[in-house]
Structure formats: C-alpha cells, structure tokens
Scaffold this active site. Structure first.
Site, PDB file in Angstrom:
ATOM      1  CG  ASP A  59     -70.959 -34.744  -1.492  1.00 20.12           C
ATOM      2  OD1 ASP A  59     -69.902 -34.852  -2.486  1.00 20.12           O
ATOM      3  OD2 ASP A  59     -71.482 -35.299  -0.838  1.00 20.12           O
ATOM      4  CB  THR A  60     -75.026 -33.595  -3.844  1.00 20.98           C
ATOM      5  OG1 THR A  60     -75.561 -33.242  -2.974  1.00 20.98           O
ATOM      6  CG2 THR A  60     -74.618 -35.164  -3.657  1.00 20.98           C
ATOM      7  CE  LYS A  81     -66.608 -35.196  -0.215  1.00 25.48           C
ATOM      8  NZ  LYS A  81     -67.593 -36.458   0.352  1.00 25.48           N
ATOM      9  CG  ASP A 131     -71.302 -35.876  11.309  1.00 30.17           C
ATOM     10  OD1 ASP A 131     -71.253 -35.285  10.215  1.00 30.17           O
ATOM     11  OD2 ASP A 131     -72.125 -36.757  11.784  1.00 30.17           O
ATOM     12  NE  ARG A 148     -71.281 -32.908  14.278  1.00 27.05           N
ATOM     13  CZ  ARG A 148     -71.780 -33.118  12.975  1.00 27.05           C
ATOM     14  NH1 ARG A 148     -71.136 -32.661  12.174  1.00 27.05           N
ATOM     15  NH2 ARG A 148     -72.881 -33.483  12.827  1.00 27.05           N
TER      16      ARG A 148
HETATM   17  P1  IMP Z   1     -74.650 -32.042  -0.260  1.00 28.99           P
HETATM   18  O1  IMP Z   1     -76.027 -31.532  -0.101  1.00 28.99           O
HETATM   19  O2  IMP Z   1     -74.475 -33.281  -1.018  1.00 28.99           O
HETATM   20  O3  IMP Z   1     -73.817 -30.965  -0.968  1.00 28.99           O
HETATM   21  O4  IMP Z   1     -74.057 -32.274   0.961  1.00 28.99           O
HETATM   22  C1  IMP Z   1     -73.828 -31.113   2.119  1.00 28.99           C
HETATM   23  C2  IMP Z   1     -73.597 -31.724   3.356  1.00 28.99           C
HETATM   24  O5  IMP Z   1     -73.402 -33.111   3.524  1.00 28.99           O
HETATM   25  C3  IMP Z   1     -72.646 -31.197   3.978  1.00 28.99           C
HETATM   26  O6  IMP Z   1     -72.950 -30.083   4.673  1.00 28.99           O
HETATM   27  C4  IMP Z   1     -72.244 -32.412   5.216  1.00 28.99           C
HETATM   28  O7  IMP Z   1     -72.782 -31.954   6.269  1.00 28.99           O
HETATM   29  C5  IMP Z   1     -72.404 -33.554   4.310  1.00 28.99           C
HETATM   30  N1  IMP Z   1     -71.310 -34.047   3.941  1.00 28.99           N
HETATM   31  C6  IMP Z   1     -70.921 -34.195   2.420  1.00 28.99           C
HETATM   32  N2  IMP Z   1     -69.893 -34.680   2.292  1.00 28.99           N
HETATM   33  C7  IMP Z   1     -69.314 -35.061   3.415  1.00 28.99           C
HETATM   34  C8  IMP Z   1     -68.005 -35.671   3.770  1.00 28.99           C
HETATM   35  O8  IMP Z   1     -67.364 -36.114   2.995  1.00 28.99           O
HETATM   36  N3  IMP Z   1     -68.053 -36.000   4.990  1.00 28.99           N
HETATM   37  C9  IMP Z   1     -68.826 -35.440   6.132  1.00 28.99           C
HETATM   38  N4  IMP Z   1     -70.047 -34.884   5.343  1.00 28.99           N
HETATM   39  C10 IMP Z   1     -70.352 -34.604   4.266  1.00 28.99           C
END
Ligand code: IMP
Ligand code: MG
Length: 186
Positions: free
Chosen positions: A110-111, A138, A166, A173
């Site tokens: 995501d991020t 994303k 989740d 989940r």
């Molecule tokens: P990041 O560090 O923002 O890339 O987020 C990674 C983690 O955030 C993933 O492994 C997910 O556990 C959680 N996450 C990010 N987006 C979603 C979503 O749309 N639904 C559920 N969990 C998410």
C-alpha cells in the site's frame, strides 16, 4: 440465498472473485517456477503474517519446484485503515536466510512502508537474493518506491478485505475472494 450464507454482503463488494484469484495465482506460480529454473536450491518463501496466509498456501502449491515456507509477523497498522508508518516485527523468522533465495510473499503493498522496512532488515541478514511477490498493489497510495517483482493485481486506492486481508481486528480474512469494504467505519 439466505442472509446467513451472505453474512458479508451488506459491507463488502466483490472486487476479485475466487476463480480470478485462482487463475492469476496459477500464472504467478508458473512464472516463478520458470524464472528460478531447476528444482534446487529451494526458494525460501517468507509469508508476512497474518495477511498472506491464504495467498502463501495457494502460491506455494502453484510453484512446481522445491520451496521452503517461513513466516514473519509484522505489524504496521494497529487496527485502523490508515498506515501508521510504524513497523514492528512481532514474530521473527525461525530459520536463517543467509545465502538463500528469498521470495517475500505479501498480501498488499500500500504505502510501501512495511516492505521497504522489511527489505532493509532482510539485506542485513545476507540472503543470496530477495524478491517480492504481492497479491495486490495500490500504487496511488505509495510513499516509498518498492520494486515488486511479481504482482497479482493492481487495484485502486480502496480499502479491501478478504483472502487474508482484514478489517476491524481480524474480521473478513476468511472470505474466499477480495472485496472492497463499504460498511460503516468501526
Ligand atoms: P503498507 O506499509 O502501507 O504498504 O501496508 C502494508 C500492510 O497494510 C499490508 O500488509 C496490510 O496488512 C495492510 N493493508 C494495506 N492496505 C490494506 C487494505 O486495503 N486492506 C487491508 N489491509 C491493508
Ligand atoms: Mg500485511
């Protein structure tokens, strides 16, 4: 269909159905099998808990060569839908990855904060190679550039649940598909 069979229907809209997931994961498995070549040494699959548990199980079965299955638990979110940017290893690997071909298996990038933290952490452990396979990415929400080697699906910036992902402290989940959460914020 009776309400009980569709307990999720008021809150979740199907985005990627079970058949589409199956087909894409088979294709990813074939691509990975081909890219690594030969049967040995095993690819060290590292599933990021908890979100990747179903993807890991299906992807491992779609790869037709030796693999080992390891898990690491990471928390970056607390229970909210916004990334906190705070990444913590809550349960570490139980085997060394030194000298191994590691393939990180993630539910969603995501991020990118979680993955960039993990990549940096893994590099200090001296694996032979590190690649990333994420079921979902994303890109609209990226804060760190992360090179994802194998992508299942690129999705819009919506909060998704199911197939490992989740909402609200672990709910959804177990849905056998990926859907957009459209219920109330809890
Ligand atoms: P990041 O560090 O923002 O890339 O987020 C990674 C983690 O955030 C993933 O492994 C997910 O556990 C959680 N996450 C990010 N987006 C979603 C979503 O749309 N639904 C559920 N969990 C998410
Ligand atoms: Mg996760």
């Amino acid at each position: 269909m009776s309400k009980i069979e569709n307990y999720w229907a008021d809150d979740v809209e199907v985005l990627i159905d079970t058949q589409t997931l199956d087909d894409r994961i088979s294709a990813l498995g074939q691509e990975i099998t081909k890219d690594y070549g030969g049967l040995e040494p095993p690819i060290c699959l590292v599933g990021i808990l908890k979100g990747s548990f179903l993807f890991m199980a299906d992807l491992a079965r779609a790869i037709e060569r030796h693999v080992t299955c390891e898990f690491i638990a990471i928390s970056s979110y607390g229970d909210s839908t916004e990334s906190s940017g705070i990444v913590q290893i809550t349960r570490d690997l139980t085997e060394s990855i030194e000298g191994k071909d590691v393939l990180i298996v993630e539910d969603i990038v995501d991020t990118g904060l979680t993955m960039s933290y993990l990549l940096e952490n893994f590099r200090t452990r001296k694996p032979r190679s590190v690649k990333i396979c994420s079921l979902l990415v994303k890109p609209e929400n990226a804060q760190r550039a992360v090179d994802v080697d194998y992508i299942g699906f690129t999705i819009p910036n919506k909060f998704v649940v199911g197939y490992g992902l989740d909402y609200h402290a672990g709910r959804y989940r177990n849905l056998p598909f990926v859907g957009v959460y459209c219920g109330q914020e809890i």
